[in-house]
Write an enzyme that holds these catalytic residues in place. Structure first.
Site: not given
Ligand code: OXD
Ligand code: MN
Length: 595
Positions: A69, A208, A217, A237, A259, A261, A284, A376
């Site tokens: 991102r 991406y 998001k 989130h 993100s 974690c 998420d 991913r």
């Molecule tokens: C993030 C995702 O970046 O979930 O938080 O992809």
């Molecule tokens: Mn996320």
């Protein structure tokens, strides 16, 4: 097809602006998905994995300039700059529209414009939202089919209702006769733009993840957070999990973590304690609304997982590994000589030879990682062996506890309980994390990430905190308890003090029993910690000293955090809710007394 006049008019207008060679309305069928894969194979975007190893799965390699991102290219274009706040990039919406219109003009020449209707939440659910993404990327079409409920059934349910328009282009028109590249994108101009008042999303130049799959998001967090503020609910989130104890009692728990974690690991956890069960509802995003009983009900608006691959293995997340056995799109993973994917920490042993995420030969002696750190997997939620049947419940599940966490090597203990909602909102506002690879930038620095929403809040963060406080005043509310957790504490020597993963159930057990009113806590200046003997340690391989360290109140460390937070709050000026400043100063005073 549709009779939705707004949608027809918008597609017509975008077609005129972007000038694609053709328009294709996506029906969401398997045949259409297969066709997208075929297109990607032909253009070199994807390659098949060996079907004996990973049936119906593909490896995609993005452009090295398009791997995460792009937060510095993400904009909230509200009418008033203050409404976006100091933690968001802002541009005047009219000026941004002019700039974007220039970029989008002719940007799909030589390509197909795909019309992708999608539902965030079960189709037809009273709390779902419909979006329509227009995109020139087959990778996006295939990914959206996994990540959302997508296609004709969405249009059928939409009728002539409203939807969020999500316009996306990889920003690389093809002139006649020009060969396409494997991963078209625009290296110089990337814009991920949100117009909160008109509820529109425009994304240019990246193909991406969160930049390009606009339901996730952009819609389900940035735009939805604005809608939630206006309508009195929460778009967060957060993972959602169902926790069942050995006697069959159940509590549902949400958790906000920045993100990369470990939200997916926690949401799919295989508990280390016998008789305890974790089932997944989401990994998420959680949309939470009050039910008639005053409880907050959470729903996962997504239909798939777009998870970070490196670090995922049979120990950290066996259920994710099972989810990934077939029908998966992998992006930026390494490739093994026998046609499977690999990423760092997938196996105990390093493979001898691989092809790395850039397509280059890789050998063990090279120091570079073989998969990109933000590689991913994209897989359907229905493939997860511990998916709770309630993940499709159109009304959501009642939440007993909310966790806030981050990656903190120091200061923050393993777990602490907030005294009440206001204190919990304060704890959420101060979370921070050492930076990960999910966003472009330097890994390792501590960054404040309030409620794990820093990159995802579609309006002024201080107003968002006021909204949280308002939720706490909802008439008749039966609010969840709030906890701060930290699985990432390290010793002075740099080793993790807590084993994490399945052992995290010990912390969840204490939280569960707090919700039941059976576990004890002690009051400390920072909040309530497990009382002596209340954290289940039977069979746990952690020394007494390390346990003491994990549950110790680091007075000096917290006092330093108070100073840092005072500074952090400053940037919000008089939009800062006074209640949080009061909480911060009260914390400082309680700590000073203990010095
Ligand atoms: C993030 C995702 O970046 O979930 O938080 O992809
Ligand atoms: Mn996320």
């Amino acid at each position: 097809m549709t009779k939705n006049a707004k949608l027809e008019a918008w597609v017509k207008q975008v077609r005129a602006m972007c000038q694609p060679d053709r328009v294709r309305w996506c029906d969401g069928s398997q045949a259409e998905y297969d066709e997208m894969i075929h297109l990607m194979l032909r253009s070199g975007t994807a390659q098949p994995l060996d079907p004996r190893k990973r049936p119906n799965s593909y490896l995609v390699r993005s452009d090295p300039g398009d791997v995460a991102r792009v937060e510095d290219r993400t904009f909230i274009c509200s009418e008033d700059e203050q409404a976006a706040g100091p933690t968001n990039n802002w541009r005047d919406p009219a000026e941004m529209k002019v700039a974007l219109t220039k970029l989008f003009t002719g940007c799909m020449r030589g390509r197909t414009l795909y019309v992708i209707p999608f539902s965030m939440g079960p189709i037809g659910s009273p709390i779902a939202y419909t979006g329509v993404q227009l995109s020139d990327s087959p990778y996006v079409v295939a990914s959206m089919r996994i990540m959302t409920r997508m296609g004709q059934p969405v249009l059928d349910a939409l009728g002539d209702g409203d939807f969020v328009p999500c316009l996306h282009s990889v920003g690389m028109p093809l002139s006649p006769g020009k060969m396409d590249v494997a991963w078209p994108c625009n290296a110089d101009d990337k814009y991920i733009v949100h117009f909160p008042e008109t509820r529109e999303i425009w994304s240019f130049g990246s193909g991406y993840g969160g930049n390009a799959l606009l339901g996730k998001k952009c819609l389900a967090l940035r735009i939805a957070s604005v809608i939630a503020r206006d309508e009195g609910w929460l778009a967060e989130h957060m993972l959602i999990l169902k926790l069942t104890n050995p006697s069959g009692q159940v509590h549902y728990i949400c958790g906000a973590f920045p993100s990369a974690c470990g939200k997916t690991n926690l949401a799919m956890m295989r508990p280390a304690l016998p008789g305890w069960r974790v089932e997944t509802i989401g990994d998420d995003i959680a949309w939470m609304r009050f039910g008639d009983d005053g409880r907050l009900y959470a729903m996962n608006p997504e239909a798939g997982f777009f998870g970070v691959a490196p670090g995922t293995n049979e120990t950290s997340n066996p259920n994710a590994m099972a989810t990934l056995r077939e029908n998966v799109l992998f992006t930026n993973c390494a490739l093994t000589p026998d046609g499977d994917v690999w990423w760092e920490d997938m196996t105990n042993e390093l493979p001898e030879r691989l092809t790395d995420w850039r397509g280059q030969p890789w050998t063990r002696d090279l120091k570079a990682s073989a998969a990109h750190p933000n590689a991913r997997f994209t897989a359907s939620a229905s493939q997860c062996p511990v998916m709770s049947p309630e993940w499709q419940n159109p009304h959501g599940v009642p939440i007993s506890a909310i966790l806030f966490g981050g990656r903190r090597a120091t200061v923050v203990p393993l777990v602490q309980e907030a005294r009440d909602w206001k204190h919990g909102t304060f704890l959420g506002s101060i979370i921070g994390s050492e930076k990960t690879a999910a966003a472009a930038g330097k890994v390792g620095d501590l960054r404040r990430d309030p409620m794990a929403m820093l990159p995802f809040c579609g309006y002024n963060m201080a107003d968002y905190w006021s909204h949280w406080l308002r939720i706490g005043r909802h008439p008749g509310a039966q609010l969840p308890r709030i906890y701060l957790v930290n699985w990432f504490r390290k010793s002075a020597g740099g080793d993790f003090l807590w084993p994490g993963f399945g052992e995290n159930v010990r912390v969840l057990k204490w939280i569960f029993e707090r919700c039941e009113g059976t576990a004890k806590a002690v009051e400390t200046p920072i909040g309530r910690l497990p009382a002596e003997g209340e954290l289940e340690v039977t069979g746990l391989d952690v020394s007494r000293e390390n346990l003491a360290e994990l549950l110790h109140v680091d007075t000096e460390g917290w006092l330093a955090d108070v100073v840092a937070m005072r500074e952090y709050y400053e940037q919000f000026g008089d939009r800062m809710p006074p209640e949080l400043r009061v909480e911060l100063e009260a914390l400082g005073q309680r700590l000073s007394v203990c010095r």
